[in-house]
Write an enzyme that holds these catalytic residues in place. Structure first.
Site, mmCIF file in Angstrom:
data_model
loop_
_atom_site.group_PDB
_atom_site.id
_atom_site.type_symbol
_atom_site.label_atom_id
_atom_site.label_comp_id
_atom_site.label_asym_id
_atom_site.label_seq_id
_atom_site.Cartn_x
_atom_site.Cartn_y
_atom_site.Cartn_z
ATOM 1 C CG HIS A 53 46.751 -82.739 7.763
ATOM 2 N ND1 HIS A 53 46.710 -84.072 8.102
ATOM 3 C CD2 HIS A 53 47.260 -82.112 8.863
ATOM 4 C CE1 HIS A 53 47.157 -84.236 9.330
ATOM 5 N NE2 HIS A 53 47.511 -83.059 9.818
ATOM 6 C CG HIS A 55 49.717 -80.194 10.592
ATOM 7 N ND1 HIS A 55 48.627 -80.445 11.388
ATOM 8 C CD2 HIS A 55 49.683 -78.867 10.317
ATOM 9 C CE1 HIS A 55 47.955 -79.311 11.595
ATOM 10 N NE2 HIS A 55 48.574 -78.352 10.950
ATOM 11 C CG ASP A 57 52.364 -84.819 12.774
ATOM 12 O OD1 ASP A 57 51.991 -83.742 12.272
ATOM 13 O OD2 ASP A 57 51.578 -85.586 13.385
ATOM 14 C CG HIS A 58 50.231 -85.907 9.170
ATOM 15 N ND1 HIS A 58 49.223 -86.828 9.323
ATOM 16 C CD2 HIS A 58 50.337 -85.272 10.371
ATOM 17 C CE1 HIS A 58 48.736 -86.752 10.542
ATOM 18 N NE2 HIS A 58 49.396 -85.812 11.206
ATOM 19 C CG HIS A 109 43.829 -81.193 12.137
ATOM 20 N ND1 HIS A 109 44.148 -81.009 13.461
ATOM 21 C CD2 HIS A 109 44.984 -81.557 11.526
ATOM 22 C CE1 HIS A 109 45.447 -81.256 13.631
ATOM 23 N NE2 HIS A 109 45.983 -81.592 12.473
ATOM 24 C CG ASP A 131 46.384 -85.328 12.636
ATOM 25 O OD1 ASP A 131 46.560 -86.555 12.662
ATOM 26 O OD2 ASP A 131 47.307 -84.502 12.805
ATOM 27 C CG HIS A 169 48.361 -88.485 15.954
ATOM 28 N ND1 HIS A 169 49.655 -88.194 16.310
ATOM 29 C CD2 HIS A 169 48.047 -87.652 14.934
ATOM 30 C CE1 HIS A 169 50.116 -87.212 15.537
ATOM 31 N NE2 HIS A 169 49.156 -86.855 14.690
HETATM 32 FE FE FE Z 1 49.297 -85.200 13.217
HETATM 33 ZN ZN ZN Z 2 47.921 -82.586 11.968
#
Ligand code: FE
Ligand code: ZN
Length: 260
Positions: A53, A55, A57-58, A109, A131, A169
């Site tokens: 996805h 985001h 942090d990905h 998410h 996530d 995570h």
């Molecule tokens: Fe994340």
């Molecule tokens: Zn995420």
């Protein structure tokens, strides 16, 4: 085939799968841990990056990794990626050196969130679920509805029980505190929480986790279980309690976790 969890930021894992001289990574939010691993393994080439996805942090490491390695990128068709790549959705074929991935749409998410499942020869299957599903928990509903997330989790629950769930995570211990509050008489949950606490004390990841374990301990996969349903009903006012259907129970469980 070797599966490695590269820690990133404070609690992300970038999953790396090594197949002889080739490697793929999943959700590289940061290029540094991947580049460091590649320097330590000079005979291995990174040739594929999977993204679940959009985001930061990905996807934060994508541009640098593509520039340094020339790896191709496969991500969700319905979300915008910071680099060019192949957009995938449910049922699209994906093959990597003889390993066939099944792409699943798992909105909740984010709206275009996808997951990757594969069965390496002679090993337990792998699920890269970003996530969507965490050990003992699930992702926050940033874009999707509770109905979408419940459906996504139902579909992940139907995968083989020996699937190794590779979440993005390390949220396990805090998820399990909530899980125990919701489902205090669940003995497998108590034992699992103890085992995870010991792993974390030794700075070991709690992941991957078998899907069969999650089915026994994760309240978000057990929201129809009488024990979990009763706990959610008890927290809601009596006049609402009887009206709660599966989706409302799940939604109430998710908001309870947000406030926990
Ligand atoms: Fe994340
Ligand atoms: Zn995420």
């Amino acid at each position: 085939m070797k599966l490695i969890a590269l820690p990133a930021f404070s609690d992300n894992y970038i999953w790396l799968l090594q197949n002889d001289r080739h490697a793929l990574v999943v959700d590289p939010g940061d290029s540094a841990p991947v580049l460091a691993w590649l320097r330590e393994h000079p005979s291995v080439q990174l040739d594929l990056i999977l993204v679940t996805h959009h985001h930061a942090d990905h996807v934060g490491g994508l541009a640098e990794l593509v520039a340094q390695t020339g790896a191709s990128v496969c991500g969700p068709a319905l979300e915008k990626m910071p680099v060019d790549g192949l957009g995938l959705q449910e049922g699209d074929p994906l093959e990597w050196h003889g390993l066939h991935f099944k792409v699943l749409d798992v909105p909740g998410h984010t709206l275009g969130h996808i997951a990757f499942w594969a069965q390496p020869e002679g090993q337990d299957p792998l699920l890269f679920c970003g996530d969507t599903l965490f050990s003992g928990g699930c992702g926050r509903l940033f874009e999707g509805t509770p109905a979408q997330m419940l459906d996504s989790l139902d579909r992940l629950s139907a995968l083989p029980g020996n699937t190794r769930v590779c979440c993005a995570h390390e949220y396990t211990l805090s998820n399990l505190k909530f899980a125990v509050a919701v489902d205090p008489t669940n003995m497998p949950l108590r034992h699992y929480a103890q085992a995870c606490a010991e792993l974390r004390q030794q700075q070991q990841p709690t992941l991957p986790v078998a899907l069969s374990t999650e089915l026994a301990i994760n309240p978000f996969l057990r929201s129809r279980h009488p024990q979990v349903t009763a706990a959610v009903r008890q927290r809601n006012t009596p006049d609402q309690a009887e009206a709660l259907d599966d989706v409302s129970i799940f939604a109430a469980l998710r908001s309870w976790k947000n406030e926990f």
